[in-house]
Design a protein around this motif. Sequence first.
Motif, short mmCIF file in Angstrom:
data_model
loop_
_atom_site.label_atom_id
_atom_site.label_comp_id
_atom_site.label_asym_id
_atom_site.label_seq_id
_atom_site.Cartn_x
_atom_site.Cartn_y
_atom_site.Cartn_z
N HIS A 210 50.86 -34.37 -38.17
CA HIS A 210 51.14 -35.15 -37.13
C HIS A 210 49.94 -34.66 -35.99
N HIS A 211 49.52 -35.76 -35.37
CA HIS A 211 48.85 -35.39 -33.95
C HIS A 211 50.01 -34.99 -32.94
N ASP A 212 50.05 -33.68 -32.39
CA ASP A 212 50.97 -33.21 -31.60
C ASP A 212 50.19 -32.27 -30.63
N GLU A 213 50.70 -32.68 -29.45
CA GLU A 213 50.16 -31.87 -28.27
C GLU A 213 50.30 -30.42 -28.48
N ALA A 214 51.22 -29.77 -29.11
CA ALA A 214 51.53 -28.43 -29.07
C ALA A 214 50.44 -27.81 -29.61
N VAL A 215 49.73 -28.49 -30.73
CA VAL A 215 48.44 -27.64 -31.31
C VAL A 215 47.31 -27.53 -30.49
N ALA A 216 47.08 -28.40 -29.65
CA ALA A 216 46.01 -28.37 -28.72
C ALA A 216 46.62 -27.26 -27.71
N GLU A 217 47.64 -27.23 -27.02
CA GLU A 217 48.24 -26.36 -26.23
C GLU A 217 48.21 -24.89 -26.77
N ALA A 218 48.46 -24.67 -28.31
CA ALA A 218 48.65 -23.48 -28.56
C ALA A 218 47.29 -22.77 -28.54
N VAL A 219 46.04 -23.69 -28.51
CA VAL A 219 44.76 -22.85 -28.72
C VAL A 219 44.46 -22.37 -27.30
N ALA A 220 44.79 -23.13 -26.24
CA ALA A 220 44.77 -22.91 -24.75
C ALA A 220 45.48 -21.55 -24.61
N CYS A 221 46.49 -21.23 -25.25
CA CYS A 221 47.20 -19.74 -25.36
C CYS A 221 46.75 -18.83 -26.37
N ARG A 222 45.45 -19.18 -27.08
CA ARG A 222 45.10 -18.36 -28.06
C ARG A 222 45.92 -17.99 -29.28
N GLN A 223 46.85 -18.99 -29.82
CA GLN A 223 47.82 -18.82 -30.53
C GLN A 223 47.67 -20.06 -31.52
N THR A 224 48.32 -20.11 -32.81
CA THR A 224 48.55 -20.96 -33.75
C THR A 224 49.86 -21.74 -33.08
N VAL A 225 49.95 -22.85 -33.67
CA VAL A 225 51.07 -23.60 -33.25
C VAL A 225 52.41 -22.95 -34.14
N LEU A 226 51.98 -22.27 -35.00
CA LEU A 226 53.38 -21.58 -35.71
C LEU A 226 53.88 -20.48 -34.89
N ASP A 227 53.19 -20.09 -33.99
CA ASP A 227 53.76 -19.01 -32.76
C ASP A 227 54.14 -19.47 -31.56
N TYR A 228 53.28 -20.55 -31.26
CA TYR A 228 53.42 -21.05 -29.87
C TYR A 228 54.65 -22.14 -29.81
N ALA A 229 54.95 -22.83 -30.89
CA ALA A 229 55.78 -23.88 -30.92
C ALA A 229 56.37 -24.04 -32.42
N PRO A 230 57.25 -23.06 -32.86
CA PRO A 230 57.49 -22.91 -34.14
C PRO A 230 58.44 -24.12 -34.78
N ASP A 231 58.89 -24.74 -33.76
CA ASP A 231 59.90 -25.92 -34.05
C ASP A 231 59.22 -27.42 -33.78
N SER A 232 58.05 -27.30 -33.75
CA SER A 232 57.24 -28.56 -33.53
C SER A 232 56.92 -29.33 -34.86
N ALA A 234 54.09 -30.43 -35.96
CA ALA A 234 52.91 -29.88 -36.64
C ALA A 234 53.04 -28.55 -37.09
N ALA A 235 53.77 -27.79 -36.77
CA ALA A 235 54.19 -26.66 -37.34
C ALA A 235 54.89 -26.60 -38.45
N HIS A 236 55.77 -27.63 -38.72
CA HIS A 236 56.58 -27.80 -39.95
C HIS A 236 55.45 -28.48 -40.88
N ASP A 237 54.54 -29.30 -40.49
CA ASP A 237 53.74 -29.96 -41.14
C ASP A 237 52.73 -28.96 -41.95
N ILE A 238 52.39 -28.26 -41.12
CA ILE A 238 51.23 -27.49 -41.69
C ILE A 238 51.55 -26.01 -42.45
N ALA A 239 52.98 -25.88 -42.22
CA ALA A 239 53.58 -24.92 -43.01
C ALA A 239 54.03 -25.30 -44.57
#
Length: 252
Positions: A210-232, A234-239
């Motif tokens: 999914h397009h998910d704002e949490a993905v772009a926010e994660a990189v702003a925090c120098r993380q992947t979305v798995l760490d930044y928003a594990p329940d998002s 996109a995190a589920h999709d990529i896992a």
Amino acid sequence: MPVVCVASPKGGAGKTTLAATIGVALRRIGWRVLALDCDRENALRLHFELPSDELPGIANDGGAERDWTELAVETPSGVFVIPFGAAEASDSIRLTTLIGDNPGWVGRKLAPFFEYRDLAIVVDMPPGPSVYDAEIDTLADVHVAVLVADALSLALLPRFQRGDFGWGGAPRKSPTGYVINQVEPRHRLCRDVLVLGREVLGEALFGTVHHDEAVAEAVACRQTVLDYAPDSIAAHDIAAVANRIHDSLAPA
Ligand SMILES: Nc1ncnc2c1ncn2[C@@H]1O[C@H](COP(=O)(O)OP(=O)(O)OP(=O)(O)O)[C@@H](O)[C@H]1O
Ligand SMILES: [Mg+2]
């Protein structure tokens, strides 16, 4: 020592984001993971909470003398990263020439890592055809092709399936799993593209993200979305995509 090549017929589809996040997901499954950046943008490291000062990479000083085991830096996610390096254009061109003149060079640089059977190497490819295509194709166990859910990606798909982007037009040696990224279910065209994509790709469709704002926010925090928003979502999709990749590889 399996090699996962993340590429796309289209720039900006999400190669770097997915390479980094798939790397972290594979690490969590139990693989040791090395993420290799082959793009002059040098953006892969930005997903791994690394210090902002520049790290040396494969292209610095034209690349010739670098020992890649010394370039691999361990990140808080547990993934090791080899950056491309903050290279001048001239360094990047020297490296391209060096690789072009020495087929198999990337494989020789990676050889020390191939000893580790439980180490998966995830490669972030540059946009468009490059000298890395033939190099990585000889090493890759699986290609992950990132598409976006738009008409252009679908129109380019037959050419990509023929190997018309990269790989010198030759059929790829290893299987390709497709990921449709930045899916917006509210958009009608996106839904139509997904229906067609599923029909055309069948089992080769490794997943949708999914397009998910949490993905772009994660990189702003120098993380992947798995760490930044594990329940998002996109995190589920990529896992789930990483699980499909894991299934296609030898067990860790
Ligand atoms: N699923 C997603 N949801 C929201 N934003 C996304 C998603 N995937 C990627 N992006 C955003 O899309 C942009 C492009 O992503 P990325 O840099 O990973 O693409 P790329 O294919 O590596 O680009 P390039 O061709 O320049 O190397 C980034 O801003 C990223 O945060
Ligand atoms: Mg990229």
